[in-house]
Design a protein around this motif. Structure first.
Motif, PDB file in Angstrom:
ATOM      1  N   PRO A  46       0.830  -1.202   0.000  1.00 16.16           N
ATOM      2  CA  PRO A  46       0.000   0.000   0.000  1.00 16.16           C
ATOM      3  C   PRO A  46       0.866   1.256   0.000  1.00 16.16           C
ATOM      4  CG  PRO A  46      -0.012  -1.039   2.152  1.00 16.16           C
ATOM      5  CD  PRO A  46       0.760  -1.938   1.240  1.00 16.16           C
ATOM      6  N   ALA A  47       0.246   2.369  -0.287  1.00 15.69           N
ATOM      7  CA  ALA A  47       0.972   3.644  -0.303  1.00 15.69           C
ATOM      8  C   ALA A  47       1.573   3.899   1.079  1.00 15.69           C
ATOM      9  CB  ALA A  47       0.022   4.774  -0.674  1.00 15.69           C
ATOM     10  N   PRO A  48       2.750   4.512   1.140  1.00 15.58           N
ATOM     11  CA  PRO A  48       3.382   4.801   2.427  1.00 15.58           C
ATOM     12  C   PRO A  48       2.462   5.618   3.327  1.00 15.58           C
ATOM     13  CG  PRO A  48       4.877   5.298   0.612  1.00 15.58           C
ATOM     14  CD  PRO A  48       3.549   4.987   0.013  1.00 15.58           C
ATOM     15  N   GLY A  49       2.306   5.171   4.547  1.00 13.92           N
ATOM     16  CA  GLY A  49       1.497   5.889   5.519  1.00 13.92           C
ATOM     17  C   GLY A  49      -0.003   5.645   5.422  1.00 13.92           C
ATOM     18  N   ALA A  50      -0.454   4.866   4.438  1.00 11.60           N
ATOM     19  CA  ALA A  50      -1.887   4.650   4.254  1.00 11.60           C
ATOM     20  C   ALA A  50      -2.508   3.970   5.466  1.00 11.60           C
ATOM     21  CB  ALA A  50      -2.144   3.830   2.999  1.00 11.60           C
ATOM     22  N   GLU A  51      -1.840   2.974   5.985  1.00  9.86           N
ATOM     23  CA  GLU A  51      -2.383   2.250   7.140  1.00  9.86           C
ATOM     24  C   GLU A  51      -2.494   3.163   8.359  1.00  9.86           C
ATOM     25  OE1 GLU A  51      -1.340  -1.568   9.976  1.00  9.86           O
ATOM     26  OE2 GLU A  51      -0.445  -1.458   7.993  1.00  9.86           O
ATOM     27  N   LEU A  52      -1.466   3.954   8.594  1.00 13.88           N
ATOM     28  CA  LEU A  52      -1.477   4.872   9.733  1.00 13.88           C
ATOM     29  C   LEU A  52      -2.604   5.894   9.605  1.00 13.88           C
ATOM     30  CD1 LEU A  52      -0.259   5.882  12.365  1.00 13.88           C
ATOM     31  CD2 LEU A  52       1.328   7.251  11.012  1.00 13.88           C
ATOM     32  N   ARG A  53      -2.805   6.431   8.397  1.00 14.27           N
ATOM     33  CA  ARG A  53      -3.878   7.400   8.195  1.00 14.27           C
ATOM     34  C   ARG A  53      -5.245   6.769   8.446  1.00 14.27           C
ATOM     35  NH1 ARG A  53      -0.653   8.679   3.826  1.00 14.27           N
ATOM     36  NH2 ARG A  53      -2.106   7.704   2.375  1.00 14.27           N
ATOM     37  N   LEU A  54      -5.446   5.529   8.025  1.00 12.10           N
ATOM     38  CA  LEU A  54      -6.720   4.855   8.263  1.00 12.10           C
ATOM     39  C   LEU A  54      -6.930   4.600   9.751  1.00 12.10           C
ATOM     40  CD1 LEU A  54      -6.845   2.325   5.297  1.00 12.10           C
ATOM     41  CD2 LEU A  54      -8.259   4.355   5.629  1.00 12.10           C
ATOM     42  N   VAL A  55      -5.878   4.167  10.438  1.00 13.83           N
ATOM     43  CA  VAL A  55      -5.979   3.922  11.880  1.00 13.83           C
ATOM     44  C   VAL A  55      -6.324   5.213  12.612  1.00 13.83           C
ATOM     45  CG1 VAL A  55      -4.646   3.329  13.949  1.00 13.83           C
ATOM     46  CG2 VAL A  55      -4.490   1.895  11.909  1.00 13.83           C
ATOM     47  N   GLU A  56      -5.642   6.289  12.269  1.00 14.64           N
ATOM     48  CA  GLU A  56      -5.891   7.571  12.928  1.00 14.64           C
ATOM     49  C   GLU A  56      -7.298   8.088  12.646  1.00 14.64           C
ATOM     50  OE1 GLU A  56      -4.112   9.136  15.250  1.00 14.64           O
ATOM     51  OE2 GLU A  56      -2.840   7.375  15.167  1.00 14.64           O
ATOM     52  N   SER A  57      -7.784   7.887  11.433  1.00 13.92           N
ATOM     53  CA  SER A  57      -9.135   8.374  11.131  1.00 13.92           C
ATOM     54  C   SER A  57     -10.188   7.573  11.891  1.00 13.92           C
ATOM     55  CB  SER A  57      -9.408   8.359   9.627  1.00 13.92           C
ATOM     56  OG  SER A  57      -9.363   7.049   9.116  1.00 13.92           O
ATOM     57  N   TRP A  58      -9.971   6.268  12.050  1.00 13.50           N
ATOM     58  CA  TRP A  58     -10.902   5.458  12.857  1.00 13.50           C
ATOM     59  C   TRP A  58     -10.834   5.893  14.320  1.00 13.50           C
ATOM     60  CZ3 TRP A  58     -15.081   3.127  11.720  1.00 13.50           C
ATOM     61  CH2 TRP A  58     -15.251   2.515  10.487  1.00 13.50           C
ATOM     62  N   ARG A  59      -9.631   6.187  14.810  1.00 11.44           N
ATOM     63  CA  ARG A  59      -9.484   6.636  16.196  1.00 11.44           C
ATOM     64  C   ARG A  59     -10.251   7.945  16.412  1.00 11.44           C
ATOM     65  NH1 ARG A  59      -3.852   6.447  17.328  1.00 11.44           N
ATOM     66  NH2 ARG A  59      -4.306   4.312  17.877  1.00 11.44           N
ATOM     67  N   THR A  60     -10.119   8.872  15.482  1.00 14.62           N
ATOM     68  CA  THR A  60     -10.840  10.137  15.578  1.00 14.62           C
ATOM     69  C   THR A  60     -12.343   9.895  15.598  1.00 14.62           C
ATOM     70  OG1 THR A  60      -9.079  11.315  14.420  1.00 14.62           O
ATOM     71  CG2 THR A  60     -11.240  12.361  14.438  1.00 14.62           C
ATOM     72  N   LEU A  61     -12.820   9.042  14.718  1.00 17.27           N
ATOM     73  CA  LEU A  61     -14.245   8.740  14.666  1.00 17.27           C
ATOM     74  C   LEU A  61     -14.738   8.160  15.987  1.00 17.27           C
ATOM     75  CD1 LEU A  61     -16.925   8.431  13.166  1.00 17.27           C
ATOM     76  CD2 LEU A  61     -16.082   6.240  12.319  1.00 17.27           C
ATOM     77  N   VAL A  62     -14.046   7.168  16.505  1.00 19.04           N
ATOM     78  CA  VAL A  62     -14.460   6.515  17.752  1.00 19.04           C
ATOM     79  C   VAL A  62     -14.412   7.495  18.916  1.00 19.04           C
ATOM     80  CG1 VAL A  62     -13.805   4.745  19.433  1.00 19.04           C
ATOM     81  CG2 VAL A  62     -13.841   4.200  16.993  1.00 19.04           C
ATOM     82  N   GLU A  63     -13.353   8.278  19.012  1.00 11.10           N
ATOM     83  CA  GLU A  63     -13.245   9.242  20.109  1.00 11.10           C
ATOM     84  C   GLU A  63     -14.377  10.261  20.067  1.00 11.10           C
ATOM     85  OE1 GLU A  63      -9.315  10.778  19.608  1.00 11.10           O
ATOM     86  OE2 GLU A  63      -8.391   9.115  20.693  1.00 11.10           O
ATOM     87  N   ARG A  64     -14.696  10.750  18.892  1.00  6.81           N
ATOM     88  CA  ARG A  64     -15.762  11.748  18.782  1.00  6.81           C
ATOM     89  C   ARG A  64     -17.124  11.142  19.101  1.00  6.81           C
ATOM     90  NH1 ARG A  64     -14.985  16.900  16.031  1.00  6.81           N
ATOM     91  NH2 ARG A  64     -12.760  17.200  16.017  1.00  6.81           N
ATOM     92  N   VAL A  65     -17.360   9.922  18.679  1.00  8.60           N
ATOM     93  CA  VAL A  65     -18.637   9.276  18.976  1.00  8.60           C
ATOM     94  C   VAL A  65     -18.751   9.023  20.479  1.00  8.60           C
ATOM     95  CG1 VAL A  65     -19.949   7.137  18.715  1.00  8.60           C
ATOM     96  CG2 VAL A  65     -18.964   8.243  16.711  1.00  8.60           C
ATOM     97  N   LEU A  66     -17.700   8.524  21.094  1.00 11.41           N
ATOM     98  CA  LEU A  66     -17.748   8.237  22.516  1.00 11.41           C
ATOM     99  C   LEU A  66     -17.838   9.508  23.346  1.00 11.41           C
ATOM    100  CD1 LEU A  66     -15.193   5.313  22.805  1.00 11.41           C
ATOM    101  CD2 LEU A  66     -17.688   5.200  22.850  1.00 11.41           C
ATOM    102  N   ILE A  67     -17.112  10.542  22.964  1.00 12.99           N
ATOM    103  CA  ILE A  67     -17.160  11.801  23.704  1.00 12.99           C
ATOM    104  C   ILE A  67     -18.557  12.410  23.610  1.00 12.99           C
ATOM    105  CG2 ILE A  67     -16.329  14.190  23.732  1.00 12.99           C
ATOM    106  CD1 ILE A  67     -13.553  13.030  23.026  1.00 12.99           C
ATOM    107  N   ASP A  68     -19.100  12.441  22.391  1.00 12.72           N
ATOM    108  CA  ASP A  68     -20.452  12.985  22.206  1.00 12.72           C
ATOM    109  C   ASP A  68     -21.475  12.151  22.952  1.00 12.72           C
ATOM    110  OD1 ASP A  68     -19.505  15.057  20.697  1.00 12.72           O
ATOM    111  OD2 ASP A  68     -20.007  14.147  18.771  1.00 12.72           O
ATOM    112  N   ASP A  69     -21.308  10.834  22.963  1.00 11.33           N
ATOM    113  CA  ASP A  69     -22.245   9.948  23.660  1.00 11.33           C
ATOM    114  C   ASP A  69     -22.164  10.155  25.170  1.00 11.33           C
ATOM    115  OD1 ASP A  69     -24.209   7.888  23.615  1.00 11.33           O
ATOM    116  OD2 ASP A  69     -22.675   6.498  24.352  1.00 11.33           O
ATOM    117  N   ALA A  70     -20.963  10.366  25.685  1.00  8.71           N
ATOM    118  CA  ALA A  70     -20.793  10.553  27.132  1.00  8.71           C
ATOM    119  C   ALA A  70     -21.412  11.871  27.603  1.00  8.71           C
ATOM    120  CB  ALA A  70     -19.310  10.525  27.485  1.00  8.71           C
ATOM    121  N   ARG A  71     -21.454  12.856  26.713  1.00 11.02           N
ATOM    122  CA  ARG A  71     -22.039  14.165  27.056  1.00 11.02           C
ATOM    123  C   ARG A  71     -23.561  14.125  27.096  1.00 11.02           C
ATOM    124  NH1 ARG A  71     -18.227  17.886  23.250  1.00 11.02           N
ATOM    125  NH2 ARG A  71     -16.321  17.548  24.404  1.00 11.02           N
ATOM    126  N   SER A  72     -24.145  13.159  26.407  1.00 13.01           N
ATOM    127  CA  SER A  72     -25.624  13.096  26.306  1.00 13.01           C
ATOM    128  C   SER A  72     -26.252  12.575  27.574  1.00 13.01           C
ATOM    129  CB  SER A  72     -26.024  12.196  25.152  1.00 13.01           C
ATOM    130  OG  SER A  72     -25.526  12.705  23.959  1.00 13.01           O
TER     131      SER A  72
END
Length: 72
Positions: A46-72
């Motif tokens: 795969p392209a250099p850094g592709a795996e890291l970018r995908l991992v980081e984007s999933w981490r951002t998604l999960v953190e935002r969902v959990l943070i928003d859920d915890a605030r509700s």
């Protein structure tokens, strides 16, 4: 890039999300599953850094969902 992915990327950018490209890919893949088939290039590696970018984007998604859920 699909119109959905472009639109999601624009919205994420306006929201100030770090690395909006990777997160837009993840979110649009959930809406348009076949987009993930095009991530793998014909080359064996795969392209250099592709795996890291995908991992980081999933981490951002999960953190935002959990943070928003915890605030509700």
């Amino acid at each position: 890039m699909s119109l959905t992915r472009l639109h999601v990327r624009m919205l994420l950018g306006e929201a100030g999300v770090p690395e909006p490209d990777g997160l837009a890919l993840q979110l649009s893949a959930a809406l348009e599953g076949p987009v993930l088939f095009y991530l793998r290039p014909d080359a064996a590696e795969p392209a250099p850094g592709a795996e890291l970018r995908l991992v980081e984007s999933w981490r951002t998604l999960v953190e935002r969902v959990l943070i928003d859920d915890a605030r509700s």
